[in-house]
Scaffold this motif. Structure first.
Motif, PDB file in Angstrom:
ATOM      1  N   PRO A  86      -8.429  -3.418  14.894  1.00 50.85           N
ATOM      2  CA  PRO A  86      -8.261  -4.723  14.246  1.00 50.85           C
ATOM      3  C   PRO A  86      -6.855  -4.900  13.686  1.00 50.85           C
ATOM      4  O   PRO A  86      -6.156  -3.914  13.402  1.00 50.85           O
ATOM      5  CB  PRO A  86      -9.294  -4.677  13.111  1.00 50.85           C
ATOM      6  CG  PRO A  86      -9.429  -3.220  12.804  1.00 50.85           C
ATOM      7  CD  PRO A  86      -9.307  -2.514  14.124  1.00 50.85           C
ATOM      8  N   LEU A  87      -6.464  -6.150  13.558  1.00 48.50           N
ATOM      9  CA  LEU A  87      -5.180  -6.454  12.941  1.00 48.50           C
ATOM     10  C   LEU A  87      -5.246  -6.095  11.465  1.00 48.50           C
ATOM     11  O   LEU A  87      -6.114  -6.563  10.736  1.00 48.50           O
ATOM     12  CB  LEU A  87      -4.855  -7.944  13.094  1.00 48.50           C
ATOM     13  CG  LEU A  87      -3.640  -8.452  12.294  1.00 48.50           C
ATOM     14  CD1 LEU A  87      -2.356  -7.785  12.776  1.00 48.50           C
ATOM     15  CD2 LEU A  87      -3.533  -9.962  12.404  1.00 48.50           C
ATOM     16  N   ARG A  88      -4.328  -5.241  11.032  1.00 48.54           N
ATOM     17  CA  ARG A  88      -4.238  -4.880   9.616  1.00 48.54           C
ATOM     18  C   ARG A  88      -2.839  -4.360   9.347  1.00 48.54           C
ATOM     19  O   ARG A  88      -2.114  -3.986  10.270  1.00 48.54           O
ATOM     20  CB  ARG A  88      -5.270  -3.812   9.252  1.00 48.54           C
ATOM     21  CG  ARG A  88      -5.134  -2.493  10.001  1.00 48.54           C
ATOM     22  CD  ARG A  88      -6.247  -1.536   9.645  1.00 48.54           C
ATOM     23  NE  ARG A  88      -6.212  -0.299  10.404  1.00 48.54           N
ATOM     24  CZ  ARG A  88      -5.511   0.782  10.066  1.00 48.54           C
ATOM     25  NH1 ARG A  88      -4.756   0.755   8.975  1.00 48.54           N
ATOM     26  NH2 ARG A  88      -5.546   1.867  10.811  1.00 48.54           N
ATOM     27  N   LYS A  89      -2.491  -4.301   8.068  1.00 50.22           N
ATOM     28  CA  LYS A  89      -1.193  -3.747   7.704  1.00 50.22           C
ATOM     29  C   LYS A  89      -1.227  -2.241   7.908  1.00 50.22           C
ATOM     30  O   LYS A  89      -2.074  -1.551   7.346  1.00 50.22           O
ATOM     31  CB  LYS A  89      -0.869  -4.069   6.249  1.00 50.22           C
ATOM     32  CG  LYS A  89       0.466  -3.475   5.785  1.00 50.22           C
ATOM     33  CD  LYS A  89       0.719  -3.753   4.314  1.00 50.22           C
ATOM     34  CE  LYS A  89       1.972  -3.029   3.842  1.00 50.22           C
ATOM     35  NZ  LYS A  89       2.232  -3.253   2.394  1.00 50.22           N
ATOM     36  N   PRO A  90      -0.312  -1.698   8.722  1.00 47.45           N
ATOM     37  CA  PRO A  90      -0.316  -0.251   8.952  1.00 47.45           C
ATOM     38  C   PRO A  90       0.061   0.509   7.682  1.00 47.45           C
ATOM     39  O   PRO A  90       0.871   0.017   6.873  1.00 47.45           O
ATOM     40  CB  PRO A  90       0.776  -0.065  10.024  1.00 47.45           C
ATOM     41  CG  PRO A  90       0.961  -1.415  10.640  1.00 47.45           C
ATOM     42  CD  PRO A  90       0.699  -2.388   9.549  1.00 47.45           C
ATOM     43  N   PRO A  91      -0.499   1.672   7.457  1.00 46.75           N
ATOM     44  CA  PRO A  91      -0.101   2.489   6.314  1.00 46.75           C
ATOM     45  C   PRO A  91       1.409   2.743   6.332  1.00 46.75           C
ATOM     46  O   PRO A  91       1.982   3.085   7.371  1.00 46.75           O
ATOM     47  CB  PRO A  91      -0.879   3.795   6.529  1.00 46.75           C
ATOM     48  CG  PRO A  91      -2.060   3.401   7.362  1.00 46.75           C
ATOM     49  CD  PRO A  91      -1.563   2.315   8.262  1.00 46.75           C
ATOM     50  N   GLY A  92       2.043   2.544   5.198  1.00 48.49           N
ATOM     51  CA  GLY A  92       3.478   2.779   5.093  1.00 48.49           C
ATOM     52  C   GLY A  92       4.356   1.651   5.577  1.00 48.49           C
ATOM     53  O   GLY A  92       5.589   1.772   5.565  1.00 48.49           O
ATOM     54  N   ALA A  93       3.759   0.547   5.998  1.00 43.18           N
ATOM     55  CA  ALA A  93       4.557  -0.569   6.513  1.00 43.18           C
ATOM     56  C   ALA A  93       5.197  -1.367   5.390  1.00 43.18           C
ATOM     57  O   ALA A  93       4.643  -1.494   4.294  1.00 43.18           O
ATOM     58  CB  ALA A  93       3.686  -1.487   7.363  1.00 43.18           C
ATOM     59  N   VAL A  94       6.348  -1.927   5.679  1.00 44.09           N
ATOM     60  CA  VAL A  94       7.021  -2.865   4.788  1.00 44.09           C
ATOM     61  C   VAL A  94       6.482  -4.258   5.082  1.00 44.09           C
ATOM     62  O   VAL A  94       6.468  -4.686   6.241  1.00 44.09           O
ATOM     63  CB  VAL A  94       8.548  -2.840   5.019  1.00 44.09           C
ATOM     64  CG1 VAL A  94       9.238  -3.914   4.176  1.00 44.09           C
ATOM     65  CG2 VAL A  94       9.113  -1.463   4.711  1.00 44.09           C
ATOM     66  N   THR A  95       6.016  -4.964   4.061  1.00 48.47           N
ATOM     67  CA  THR A  95       5.508  -6.323   4.255  1.00 48.47           C
ATOM     68  C   THR A  95       6.637  -7.335   4.074  1.00 48.47           C
ATOM     69  O   THR A  95       7.375  -7.280   3.087  1.00 48.47           O
ATOM     70  CB  THR A  95       4.387  -6.649   3.253  1.00 48.47           C
ATOM     71  OG1 THR A  95       3.301  -5.757   3.462  1.00 48.47           O
ATOM     72  CG2 THR A  95       3.890  -8.075   3.437  1.00 48.47           C
ATOM     73  N   VAL A  96       6.759  -8.234   5.041  1.00 51.67           N
ATOM     74  CA  VAL A  96       7.723  -9.338   4.952  1.00 51.67           C
ATOM     75  C   VAL A  96       6.946 -10.636   5.105  1.00 51.67           C
ATOM     76  O   VAL A  96       6.302 -10.854   6.135  1.00 51.67           O
ATOM     77  CB  VAL A  96       8.810  -9.238   6.033  1.00 51.67           C
ATOM     78  CG1 VAL A  96       9.757 -10.432   5.941  1.00 51.67           C
ATOM     79  CG2 VAL A  96       9.586  -7.928   5.910  1.00 51.67           C
TER      80      VAL A  96
END
Length: 226
Positions: A189-199
């Motif tokens: 599923p679409l999700r924020k990957p662990p350790g990702a920077v959110t923009v």
């Protein structure tokens, strides 16, 4: 002395967040290869629609996968050697793609291909699961988002620029449906990957988004050097 490879950069996020524009420009400025994973899946969806096979027909999908090759050549996407780049950006293809990517057989075919394209480093991958599934150990992971209203406006303008005018509310409903399909599927599923920077690109120009991503790349390089 062992030379460290150039980093792998992943850019994930929902439809209309600006991933394609950002990924293309980041790759250009860094001199990296661009891998649009969504285009690879769209190419499969195109092949499925051309063959008249439903995404729900798993036997038919399996047979099509066995006789279909998808590859990237420069900036083009090829299906069995045919350039389909200009044919895979319609709303119908987008919705079929979201249904297709929920199938394990499709993921089993495409994920190894995407990993092989990223293996040497010096690559920017754009998609929905590049940082969470395809390359979870990427040196730089970005989750690019924007609010629904802004993403729908961008998608409508993109379609209009291709000569495909569409009603804003209809586009907004299609984008919201794609969000649900992508976020609620059981497989990748679409999700924020662990350790990702959110923009959050809602109020940012494309240039500002690119600069934020390049800053994240530079910070990662500094950490590696230290």
């Amino acid at each position: 002395m062992t030379c460290r490879r150039d980093p792998v950069i992943t850019i994930d996020g929902p439809a209309g967040a600006g991933k394609s524009t950002a990924a293309r420009e980041v790759a250009r400025r860094l001199g990296f290869r661009l891998v649009d994973t969504g285009a690879l899946y769209r190419a499969l969806a195109w092949a499925l629609m051309q063959a008249g096979v439903s995404p729900e027909d798993e036997i038919g999908v399996g047979a099509l996968l066995a006789r279909t090759t998808v590859e990237m050549a420069g900036g083009s996407v090829l299906v069995n050697g045919r350039d389909v780049t200009a044919e895979i950006r319609t709303p119908e293809i987008a919705l079929t793609t979201s249904r297709l990517t929920a199938l394990r057989a499709v993921r089993d075919k495409m994920t190894p291909l995407q990993r092989s394209l990223a293996g040497a480093g010096g690559v920017v991958l754009e998609g929905r699961d590049t940082g969470s599934v395809v390359c979870p150990d990427a040196e730089v992971k970005v989750y690019l988002d924007a609010d629904l209203a802004e993403r729908a406006r961008r998608r409508r303008d993109e379609l209009a620029a291709r000569g495909l005018p569409a009603d804003y509310e209809s586009v907004k409903a299609e984008v919201a449906l794609r969000d649900r399909q992508d976020m609620e599927r059981a497989l990748a599923p679409l999700r924020k990957p662990p350790g990702a920077v959110t923009v959050d690109s809602t109020a940012l120009s494309p240039e500002a988004v690119v600069l934020r991503i390049l800053d994240a790349v530079e910070q990662a390089r500094c950490c590696t050097r230290s």
